[in-house]
Design an enzyme around this catalytic site. Sequence first.
Site, PDB file in Angstrom:
ATOM      1  N   ASP A  13     -18.474   6.419 -11.896  1.00  0.00           N
ATOM      2  CA  ASP A  13     -18.765   5.858 -10.568  1.00  0.00           C
ATOM      3  C   ASP A  13     -20.212   5.366 -10.517  1.00  0.00           C
ATOM      4  OD1 ASP A  13     -19.713   8.500 -10.779  1.00  0.00           O
ATOM      5  OD2 ASP A  13     -19.655   8.820  -8.618  1.00  0.00           O
ATOM      6  N   TRP A  61     -19.225  17.206  -5.413  1.00  0.00           N
ATOM      7  CA  TRP A  61     -20.471  17.127  -6.164  1.00  0.00           C
ATOM      8  C   TRP A  61     -21.492  17.640  -5.151  1.00  0.00           C
ATOM      9  CZ3 TRP A  61     -16.382  14.853  -7.760  1.00  0.00           C
ATOM     10  CH2 TRP A  61     -16.287  13.714  -8.540  1.00  0.00           C
ATOM     11  N   SER A  65     -22.504  18.765 -14.061  1.00  0.00           N
ATOM     12  CA  SER A  65     -22.670  17.331 -13.873  1.00  0.00           C
ATOM     13  C   SER A  65     -23.613  16.844 -14.966  1.00  0.00           C
ATOM     14  CB  SER A  65     -23.277  17.082 -12.491  1.00  0.00           C
ATOM     15  OG  SER A  65     -23.523  15.713 -12.339  1.00  0.00           O
ATOM     16  N   TYR A 107     -25.247  17.984  -4.539  1.00  0.00           N
ATOM     17  CA  TYR A 107     -26.572  17.644  -5.054  1.00  0.00           C
ATOM     18  C   TYR A 107     -27.594  17.837  -3.926  1.00  0.00           C
ATOM     19  CZ  TYR A 107     -24.038  15.167  -8.833  1.00  0.00           C
ATOM     20  OH  TYR A 107     -23.225  14.834  -9.887  1.00  0.00           O
ATOM     21  N   ASP A 154     -27.053   0.813 -15.730  1.00  0.00           N
ATOM     22  CA  ASP A 154     -26.587   1.881 -16.635  1.00  0.00           C
ATOM     23  C   ASP A 154     -25.727   1.343 -17.777  1.00  0.00           C
ATOM     24  OD1 ASP A 154     -27.768   3.948 -15.285  1.00  0.00           O
ATOM     25  OD2 ASP A 154     -25.919   4.855 -14.529  1.00  0.00           O
ATOM     26  N   LYS A 188     -19.045  20.415  -8.649  1.00  0.00           N
ATOM     27  CA  LYS A 188     -19.734  19.763  -9.770  1.00  0.00           C
ATOM     28  C   LYS A 188     -21.208  19.869  -9.438  1.00  0.00           C
ATOM     29  CE  LYS A 188     -19.397  15.076 -11.812  1.00  0.00           C
ATOM     30  NZ  LYS A 188     -20.413  14.176 -11.314  1.00  0.00           N
ATOM     31  N   ILE A 189     -21.950  20.596 -10.275  1.00  0.00           N
ATOM     32  CA  ILE A 189     -23.373  20.822  -9.978  1.00  0.00           C
ATOM     33  C   ILE A 189     -24.229  20.464 -11.180  1.00  0.00           C
ATOM     34  CG2 ILE A 189     -22.992  22.620  -8.226  1.00  0.00           C
ATOM     35  CD1 ILE A 189     -23.579  24.743 -10.393  1.00  0.00           C
TER      36      ILE A 189
HETATM   37  P1  FBP Z   1     -23.528  11.372 -15.427  1.00  0.00           P
HETATM   38  O1  FBP Z   1     -22.913  12.330 -16.413  1.00  0.00           O
HETATM   39  O2  FBP Z   1     -23.657   9.996 -15.984  1.00  0.00           O
HETATM   40  O3  FBP Z   1     -24.832  11.928 -14.880  1.00  0.00           O
HETATM   41  O4  FBP Z   1     -22.507  11.287 -14.212  1.00  0.00           O
HETATM   42  C1  FBP Z   1     -22.387  12.330 -13.272  1.00  0.00           C
HETATM   43  C2  FBP Z   1     -22.648  11.800 -11.885  1.00  0.00           C
HETATM   44  O5  FBP Z   1     -22.441  12.796 -10.912  1.00  0.00           O
HETATM   45  C3  FBP Z   1     -21.805  10.600 -11.536  1.00  0.00           C
HETATM   46  O6  FBP Z   1     -20.541  10.975 -11.066  1.00  0.00           O
HETATM   47  C4  FBP Z   1     -22.656   9.896 -10.542  1.00  0.00           C
HETATM   48  O7  FBP Z   1     -22.488   8.519 -10.532  1.00  0.00           O
HETATM   49  C5  FBP Z   1     -24.034  10.204 -11.010  1.00  0.00           C
HETATM   50  O8  FBP Z   1     -23.994  11.386 -11.754  1.00  0.00           O
HETATM   51  C6  FBP Z   1     -24.991  10.352  -9.855  1.00  0.00           C
HETATM   52  O9  FBP Z   1     -26.240  10.666 -10.366  1.00  0.00           O
HETATM   53  P2  FBP Z   1     -27.522  10.774  -9.462  1.00  0.00           P
HETATM   54  O10 FBP Z   1     -27.108  10.901  -8.032  1.00  0.00           O
HETATM   55  O11 FBP Z   1     -28.224  12.006  -9.970  1.00  0.00           O
HETATM   56  O12 FBP Z   1     -28.301   9.539  -9.718  1.00  0.00           O
END
Ligand code: FBP
Length: 251
Positions: free
Chosen positions: A19, A142, A200, A144, A28, A175-176
Site C-alpha cells: 500500500d 496497524w 511491520s 503507529y 518507493d 501490526k506494530i
Molecule cells: P514496509 O514493510 O515497506 O515498511 O510496509 C509496512 C507498512 O506498514 C505499509 O503497509 C505501509 O505502507 C507503510 O509501512 C507505512 O509506513 P510509514 O507510515 O512508517 O511511512
Amino acid sequence: MISLDKITKNGKAMFLAYDQGLEHGPADFNEKNINPNYILDIAVNGGFTAVILQKGVAEKYYTGSKYEELIPLIIKLNGKTNLCKGEVYSPQVCGVDEAMDLGASAVGYTIYAGSQYESTMFQEFGRIVKDAHSHGAPAITWVYPRGKDIKDDAAPDIIAYAARVALELGADMAKIKYSGSKESFTWAVKAAGKMPVVLSGGPKTENEEEFLETVKNVMAAGGTGAAVGRNVWQHADPVAMSKKIAKIIFG
Ligand code: FBP
C-alpha cells in the site's frame, strides 16, 4: 473469536504489504516493483499467506484474476499520502462490504494513536471491526503512535502501548513497528494478550541479515509473523529473500 485461518498458515502470518504507493508515492518503486503484477507474483512464489492492497490496485489487478485462487487478499481500508504534513489522520476510503466484494479475506486499518485525530480513527475502526465480524472476516490494525506529542514512535513503552490499544479496541491482529530488541518486543506481545501481533517491516535495511535478525527476534518474542513490503520487493531477489523470511516464521 474470529478465525485467522484464511490468512495464516499453521497459525503464523507472512503478509506482503503493497500500500506504499498511496502512503509514500512512487518514490518507493523502481521499474519492476511499480507493477502490481510483479508484487502479486512475489506473494505467490515467495510463500506469503496474504497480500495487502488498497482497493484500486485490488480491483484492477486481483479481483477476477488468477491471483484470487493463489493468494488471499487483505484490503487496507484507510490511507493517506505523505504530502500533507501536520497531525496525522488516515481516513477510511473503502467500506468493509466493498472489500468483501473485491475478494478480501480480511481488512486492515491504520490507527495513529497519539494523534489529535485518534478519537476519529478509534470510532472508524470500531465500526470496521463490527462490519468485518458480521462477514466472519478479521479486522487487523496497524497501530503507529504518531503526532506532535509522540517523541519516539519506536520506544519500547510506546510499541507495547500500541499493541495494547489494538487489543482494547477489539482488533483480531495488530501490526506494530519493531521496538528494538527481543526483550522489549516480548513485553509488547504480552501487552497484546490473546491478540496476535505481527511485525511491520519498515524501510529496507542496509543488509538482509539485519532484517532477518529482527524477524528472528520477533518470532522468539512470541510474535505471530510479519507484514513486509520494502525489505522484500526492493530486494534484488525478492523470492529468495521471502523464502529466508518464511523459514524463520514457519520453521
Ligand atoms: P514496509 O514493510 O515497506 O515498511 O510496509 C509496512 C507498512 O506498514 C505499509 O503497509 C505501509 O505502507 C507503510 O509501512 C507505512 O509506513 P510509514 O507510515 O512508517 O511511512
